[in-house]
Scaffold this motif. Structure first.
Motif, PDB file in Angstrom:
ATOM      1  N   GLY A  70       0.955  -1.516  -0.276  1.00  0.00           N
ATOM      2  CA  GLY A  70       0.525   0.334   0.040  1.00  0.00           C
ATOM      3  C   GLY A  70       0.933   1.341   0.020  1.00  0.00           C
ATOM      4  N   ASP A 157      -4.019  -8.166  -3.209  1.00  0.00           N
ATOM      5  CA  ASP A 157      -4.787  -7.022  -3.444  1.00  0.00           C
ATOM      6  C   ASP A 157      -4.878  -6.067  -2.649  1.00  0.00           C
ATOM      7  OD1 ASP A 157      -5.971  -7.922  -0.868  1.00  0.00           O
ATOM      8  OD2 ASP A 157      -8.011  -8.500  -1.590  1.00  0.00           O
ATOM      9  N   THR A 158      -3.954  -5.510  -2.119  1.00  0.00           N
ATOM     10  CA  THR A 158      -4.119  -4.384  -1.053  1.00  0.00           C
ATOM     11  C   THR A 158      -3.832  -2.702  -2.215  1.00  0.00           C
ATOM     12  OG1 THR A 158      -2.430  -5.689   0.935  1.00  0.00           O
ATOM     13  CG2 THR A 158      -2.706  -3.102   0.515  1.00  0.00           C
ATOM     14  N   GLN A 161      -7.158  -1.236  -3.927  1.00  0.00           N
ATOM     15  CA  GLN A 161      -7.902  -1.145  -3.037  1.00  0.00           C
ATOM     16  C   GLN A 161      -8.977   0.140  -3.608  1.00  0.00           C
ATOM     17  OE1 GLN A 161      -9.715  -3.589  -0.500  1.00  0.00           O
ATOM     18  NE2 GLN A 161      -8.726  -4.164  -1.741  1.00  0.00           N
ATOM     19  N   VAL A 170     -12.952  -2.663  -9.861  1.00  0.00           N
ATOM     20  CA  VAL A 170     -12.468  -3.545  -8.522  1.00  0.00           C
ATOM     21  C   VAL A 170     -12.214  -5.077  -9.504  1.00  0.00           C
ATOM     22  CG1 VAL A 170     -13.390  -4.288  -6.575  1.00  0.00           C
ATOM     23  CG2 VAL A 170     -13.484  -2.481  -7.133  1.00  0.00           C
TER      24      VAL A 170
END
Length: 268
Positions: A70, A157-158, A161, A170
């Protein structure tokens, strides 16, 4: 000549729309890789053919790279030439990276001395450069996202987002887990909410070498979802756009949103 070039580059960085012949894209040298601190190279261009450099470079001043944890990652060795921009990225973490060029601003049109005038810029320069009492003044907010995804090792999948700003994809099926002959599912969001009823154009690269574009057209359902079964392996270009009357900037009366992704489909 300088003004013409500047205008072309501004348009290249602006909102991509299906009706336009020119296609904006980011193309990584590979999207799935495994190793200790591997590197990739990414090309960025606006072209007539997918994925060939034959129009103008895609500007990367607003490049944002999200690492698997992230955090923000930095591009290395950036350069811009006549037909493309290019940069390197060290994949120092395991997992999935999101690589995006996100452009936001305003466009305006009005009449001046009986002649049409057009302007493009940001909110900060709007007041100084656009006459507020201009006849037939129309102001539109624009937000566009051009992106791709790369995974080192096992996907996560961080970085995927959503920011809940503009159009965003998405992943129901992970974007680096795509195979020819298999169905993939995605959800489209507009400001974080499902975007229903918008049409995607999905086109495989190599259009220069075939007579037909062979585009796949799909439309999002009530949940903003759509599915595509990849006909064969290769790099694919996905594009959609949306116009509404929900600008977040007070200067604008309308809004245009655009989204582009480059996805790699691997053979089974």
């Amino acid at each position: 000549m300088k003004n013409t070039l500047a205008l072309a580059l501004a348009l290249a960085a602006a909102l991509p729309l299906t009706a336009q012949a020119h296609k904006a894209w980011l193309q990584p040298s590979q999207t799935v890789i495994a190793g200790t601190n591997p590197w990739i190279t990414v090309d960025a261009a606006v072209s007539n053919d997918l994925f060939h450099f034959n129009h103008v470079p895609l500007r990367t001043e607003n490049l944002a790279i999200t690492a698997p944890d992230g955090s923000r990652a930095q591009a290395q060795n950036p350069a811009t030439g006549k037909y493309r921009s290019v940069f390197d990225l060290e994949l120092s973490q395991q997992g999935t990276y999101r690589i995006a060029v996100v452009n936001a601003g305003l466009t305006a049109s009005w009449q001046e001395a009986g002649k049409p005038r057009r302007w493009r810029g940001n909110a900060a320069s709007f007041a100084a450069e656009v006459p507020k009492d201009a006849p037939e003044l129309k102001v539109t907010q624009t937000v566009s996202r051009v992106e791709t995804f790369v995974t080192n090792g096992s996907p996560n999948d961080t970085a995927l987002q959503p920011s809940n700003e503009g159009l965003e994809l998405v992943a129901i099926t992970h974007p680096n887990d795509l195979f020819a002959g298999e169905e993939a599912r995605f959800r489209m969001l507009a400001d974080g909410k499902p975007a229903a009823g918008i049409e995607f154009e999905i086109t495989r690269g190599g259009t220069r070498y075939r007579n037909a574009q062979e585009e796949i057209l799909v439309t999002t359902d009530a949940n903003g979802e759509f599915a595509v079964t990849w006909p064969q392996a290769g790099m694919y270009w996905l594009e959609t756009s949306l116009q509404d009357d929900k600008p977040s900037l007070p200067q604008a009366g309308a809004r245009r949103l655009g989204y582009v992704a480059t996805l790699e489909v691997l053979p089974q």
